[in-house]
Write a protein that holds these residues in place. Structure first.
Motif, mmCIF file in Angstrom:
data_model
loop_
_atom_site.group_PDB
_atom_site.id
_atom_site.type_symbol
_atom_site.label_atom_id
_atom_site.label_comp_id
_atom_site.label_asym_id
_atom_site.label_seq_id
_atom_site.Cartn_x
_atom_site.Cartn_y
_atom_site.Cartn_z
ATOM 1 N N ARG A 1 14.709 -37.746 -58.180
ATOM 2 C CA ARG A 1 15.189 -36.727 -57.247
ATOM 3 C C ARG A 1 16.037 -37.334 -56.131
ATOM 4 N N PRO B 1 4.236 -32.912 -56.086
ATOM 5 C CA PRO B 1 5.666 -33.151 -56.280
ATOM 6 C C PRO B 1 6.527 -32.588 -55.153
ATOM 7 N N GLU B 2 6.050 -31.526 -54.471
ATOM 8 C CA GLU B 2 6.848 -30.962 -53.373
ATOM 9 C C GLU B 2 7.065 -31.990 -52.266
ATOM 10 N N PHE C 1 9.260 -39.698 -60.350
ATOM 11 C CA PHE C 1 9.773 -38.375 -59.967
ATOM 12 C C PHE C 1 10.626 -38.485 -58.696
ATOM 13 N N MET D 1 4.499 -40.278 -59.982
ATOM 14 C CA MET D 1 5.039 -39.741 -58.730
ATOM 15 C C MET D 1 6.259 -40.530 -58.280
ATOM 16 N N PHE E 1 11.668 -26.199 -60.007
ATOM 17 C CA PHE E 1 12.387 -26.480 -58.757
ATOM 18 C C PHE E 1 12.802 -25.202 -58.028
ATOM 19 N N PHE F 1 0.377 -31.557 -60.865
ATOM 20 C CA PHE F 1 1.459 -32.442 -61.313
ATOM 21 C C PHE F 1 0.875 -33.588 -62.142
ATOM 22 N N LEU G 1 7.902 -23.113 -52.613
ATOM 23 C CA LEU G 1 7.545 -24.370 -51.955
ATOM 24 C C LEU G 1 8.643 -25.411 -52.133
ATOM 25 N N MET G 2 9.252 -25.436 -53.301
ATOM 26 C CA MET G 2 10.333 -26.399 -53.512
ATOM 27 C C MET G 2 11.537 -26.056 -52.624
ATOM 28 N N GLU H 1 9.582 -34.414 -53.462
ATOM 29 C CA GLU H 1 10.871 -33.724 -53.449
ATOM 30 C C GLU H 1 11.471 -33.715 -52.045
ATOM 31 N N GLN H 2 10.620 -33.443 -51.051
ATOM 32 C CA GLN H 2 11.117 -33.413 -49.668
ATOM 33 C C GLN H 2 11.617 -34.800 -49.249
ATOM 34 N N TYR I 1 14.927 -35.281 -50.975
ATOM 35 C CA TYR I 1 15.978 -34.405 -50.440
ATOM 36 C C TYR I 1 16.604 -34.995 -49.181
ATOM 37 N N TYR I 2 15.731 -35.506 -48.285
ATOM 38 C CA TYR I 2 16.224 -36.037 -47.021
ATOM 39 C C TYR I 2 16.621 -37.514 -47.117
ATOM 40 N N TYR J 1 19.849 -36.015 -55.347
ATOM 41 C CA TYR J 1 20.385 -35.553 -54.063
ATOM 42 C C TYR J 1 21.471 -36.469 -53.515
ATOM 43 N N VAL K 1 8.943 -29.768 -63.750
ATOM 44 C CA VAL K 1 8.564 -29.170 -62.479
ATOM 45 C C VAL K 1 9.475 -27.978 -62.219
ATOM 46 N N LEU L 1 11.273 -24.684 -49.704
ATOM 47 C CA LEU L 1 10.870 -25.124 -48.367
ATOM 48 C C LEU L 1 10.986 -26.648 -48.250
ATOM 49 N N ALA L 2 10.662 -27.349 -49.349
ATOM 50 C CA ALA L 2 10.722 -28.821 -49.340
ATOM 51 C C ALA L 2 12.146 -29.306 -49.137
ATOM 52 N N THR L 3 13.108 -28.480 -49.494
ATOM 53 C CA THR L 3 14.496 -28.919 -49.417
ATOM 54 C C THR L 3 15.234 -28.193 -48.300
#
Lengths: 394, 232
Positions: A219, A184-185, A215, A212, B209, B197, B213-214, A188-189, A192-193, A223, B207, B216-218
């Motif tokens: 997200r 998920p990280e 999710f 996935m 947040f 996950f 790591l989360m 998420e990235q 985010y971007y 954002y 999850v 860092l992801a953002t």
């Protein structure tokens, strides 16, 4: 919607003819495959990255620049570029160069790779694989958006007043997809971007992909990049097409049974019924592919794996004829008619230039005279005079 | 009686039909359900015959790809309030089918679930396999085997001793099931365990947040990688 092919770059023995191509042959053939993709009207060609035999693609931008130079419409991309073991500075430089040479007909997909031993070959530690990927992308993102970067992190040396060259074409960074199966990280990235998210999709039951993608969509909206339906999603897939269902299965089965990934495991029939693998007639492959949008929503890019498991190049070229001439035209029409209003296309260089500049001329950075370093004086580019680089702390 | 009965899942890796392993597992299951009835709980029993899953085991082991029968077994274990795990002993170890079955399951599937461990063998010289080998497998999976493990060599099958040990193990299991330990762990303590996950056991959970790591992801930064902390 974009349709294309992705290659792992494996050099696998053809189990039917007991023949293993040389590296030279396979590399020449993959270029033929990419040119055929353009010829039959596909939109995208993607190449993987590996640093060990039996794979050839250690240097994806070299191959992709070669292909871009011989095509007019094809978008070249990766599946994936290793965001873990590549220095993000080199990714920024190499892919910006590819972006210039291809006239913007490129993007890239970032992944962590599936080969554990590669980490120490490039001085990295697999135990830090995930934070390494996340941190490296944070840097890559800035290198393409800021002329001068000061940066400190945990996994490479610090940068002071660093300028990644060349600046992106028209000062518009290449579009980035983040690929992940169940981390998920990474999703998420991507969210985010506001970048794309790509689900490999091919070795797993659809529930993984669905979870996935859902999710990521949530997200992406969180954002503020748009609503969930506007998130940019790509899927992998895998096809083998025949004139009849039986012909496809008979021809593909011996390759499937010996394939490095599937071989000696599940049967072709089981795997076809439980994963997105589509082996059958033109109509069967169309039907199966059209099901994907039912569980991930309308999406932007579909890549098929067609040149693996030792399939001889003639057979791969024939598959591309089927795919480009018979399958994809129907998929284009059907996905277009089913698609909800407001769902965007995958970003292209032209669309991103338009989004950034409207009808104005794009920025064309012109460097100042060489002053021997990047850390003294003003901005390295003529049009941003007065912007002072920040000095390193002594 | 409860509308949603308590669920007991039997995993039996017996090789034949009927097998002495399955017969032992059934005796335990019967004892557990009758103990449950005495305490006012309906206990529904589901049986997973590992032997029937064997065609799907190679692909599960090589690529973690679960076939339909495996998927049904995982669903049963996800819902289980208590488990009986029974295997024959071969070459001084739990059968490969039994071990293989549990090795492909997700790490968090059995957390906190009470279990009875049972083994059968052709000779009593294997009598410690349940306690010395099987128990460590389920310790890794953070399951909760009851204090009494069961072992039956041929001479035990008709002994009163085995009957009383089965009764003891069944009492231990029903006590743990009734105490709601698994539910408690899965409520308050659940996020302290590591989860992949979308794992079957964690499908509903959210999850985190706020993790490093989360962040860092953002676009955030890590203070220091863990490996460097000690050195300084």
């Amino acid at each position: 919607m974009q349709f294309g092919i992705m290659s792992v770059s494996d050099i696998t023995r053809d189990p039917v003819n007991d023949y293993t191509p040389s590296e030279a042959e396979r590399i020449k053939n993959v270029a033929r495959i990419a040119l055929k993709a353009e010829e039959v009207g596909l939109d995208v060609f993607a190449i993987g990255e590996h640093h060990n035999p039996p794979f050839f693609s250690s240097s994806p931008t070299t191959l992709l620049a070669h292909i871009a130079a011989q095509t007019e419409h094809l978008t070249v991309t990766t599946s994936t570029t290793l965001i873990t073991t590549n220095d993000p500075v080199r990714i920024a430089e190499e892919y910006a160069m590819l972006q210039h040479l291809s006239g913007g007909r490129m993007d890239l997909m970032l992944g962590r790779g599936n080969t554990g031993p590669v980490y120490p070959w490039f001085g990295q530690d697999i135990r830090q694989g995930l934070p390494l990927a996340l941190e490296n992308y944070n840097l890559l993102h800035r290198l393409w958006r800021e002329d001068v970067v000061d940066w400190t992190g945990n996994y490479r040396g610090p940068l002071q007043g660093f300028t990644s060259t060349p600046r992106p074409l028209d000062d518009v960074p290449p579009f980035v997809w983040h690929g992940s199966i169940r981390t998920p990280e990474i999703a998420e990235q991507a969210a985010y971007y506001g970048n794309g998210f790509f689900a490999n999709h091919i070795f797993w039951p659809k529930e993984h992909t669905q979870r996935m993608v859902q999710f990521y969509r949530q997200r992406f909206e969180h954002y503020g990049h748009g609503n969930q339906a506007e998130a940019i999603v790509g899927l992998g897939g895998q096809t083998f097409i025949g004139k009849t269902s039986q012909e496809a299965r008979d021809k593909f089965r011996p390759y499937f049974n010996e394939a490095p990934v599937y071989g000696h495991g599940p049967s072709l029939d089981d795997f076809s019924s439980q994963t997105p693998l589509a082996v059958g007639s033109v109509q069967e492959v169309i039907d199966k592919t059209l099901e994907f949008r039912e569980y991930v929503g309308d999406y932007q890019r579909q890549l098929f794996l067609v040149d693996h498991a030792g399939l001889p190049v003639e057979m791969v070229l024939e598959q591309l004829e089927f795919l480009g001439n018979e399958v994809v035209p129907v998929l284009r029409k059907e996905t277009e008619s089913r698609r909800a209003p407001g769902v965007p296309n995958a970003p292209t260089h032209a669309s991103m230039v338009h989004a950034k500049y409207g009808d104005a001329e794009p920025r064309q950075p012109r460097p100042n005279a060489n002053r021997g370093d990047n850390v003294t004086g003003a901005s390295p580019y003529q049009d941003s005079e007065g912007t002072q680089a920040i000095y390193p702390s002594m | 009686m409860n509308a949603d009965p308590t669920r007991l899942v039997v995993v039996s890796a017996g090789a034949s039909n009927p097998s002495s392993t399955r017969m032992l597992a059934d005796r335990i299951a019967q004892r557990v359900t009758s103990r449950g009835r005495e305490g006012g709980h309906d206990i529904a029993v589901e049986v997973i015959e590992v032997r029937e899953l064997l065609p799907e085991l190679p692909q599960a082991l090589s690529s973690r790809f679960m076939g339909p029968a495996f998927t049904r077994a995982i669903e049963a274990l996800t819902r289980a309030d208590g488990i009986i795990a029974a295997t024959p002993v071969y070459k001084a170890a739990a059968s490969a089918a039994f071990t293989g079955f549990f090795q492909v399951l997700e790490d968090d599937l059995l957390i906190g679930k009470p279990m009875v461990l049972a083994a059968t063998a052709g000779t009593s010289r294997h009598s410690l396999v349940a306690d010395t080998e099987m128990r460590s497998l389920f310790a890794y999976m953070r399951a909760l085997p009851v204090p009494t493990s069961l072992f039956a060599a041929p001479e035990d099958m008709n002994s009163e001793g085995l009957g009383s040990r089965i009764d003891r193990a069944a009492r231990e299991l029903t006590a743990l099931m009734a105490a709601g330990f698994a539910d408690a762990v899965r409520g308050d303590t659940w996020h302290h365990y590591s989860h992949e996950f979308g794992s079957a056991a964690n499908a509903e959970a959210s999850v985190d947040f706020d993790s490093d790591l989360m962040k860092l992801a953002t676009g955030g930064t890590l203070s220091r990688p863990k490996s460097q902390e000690k050195a300084e």
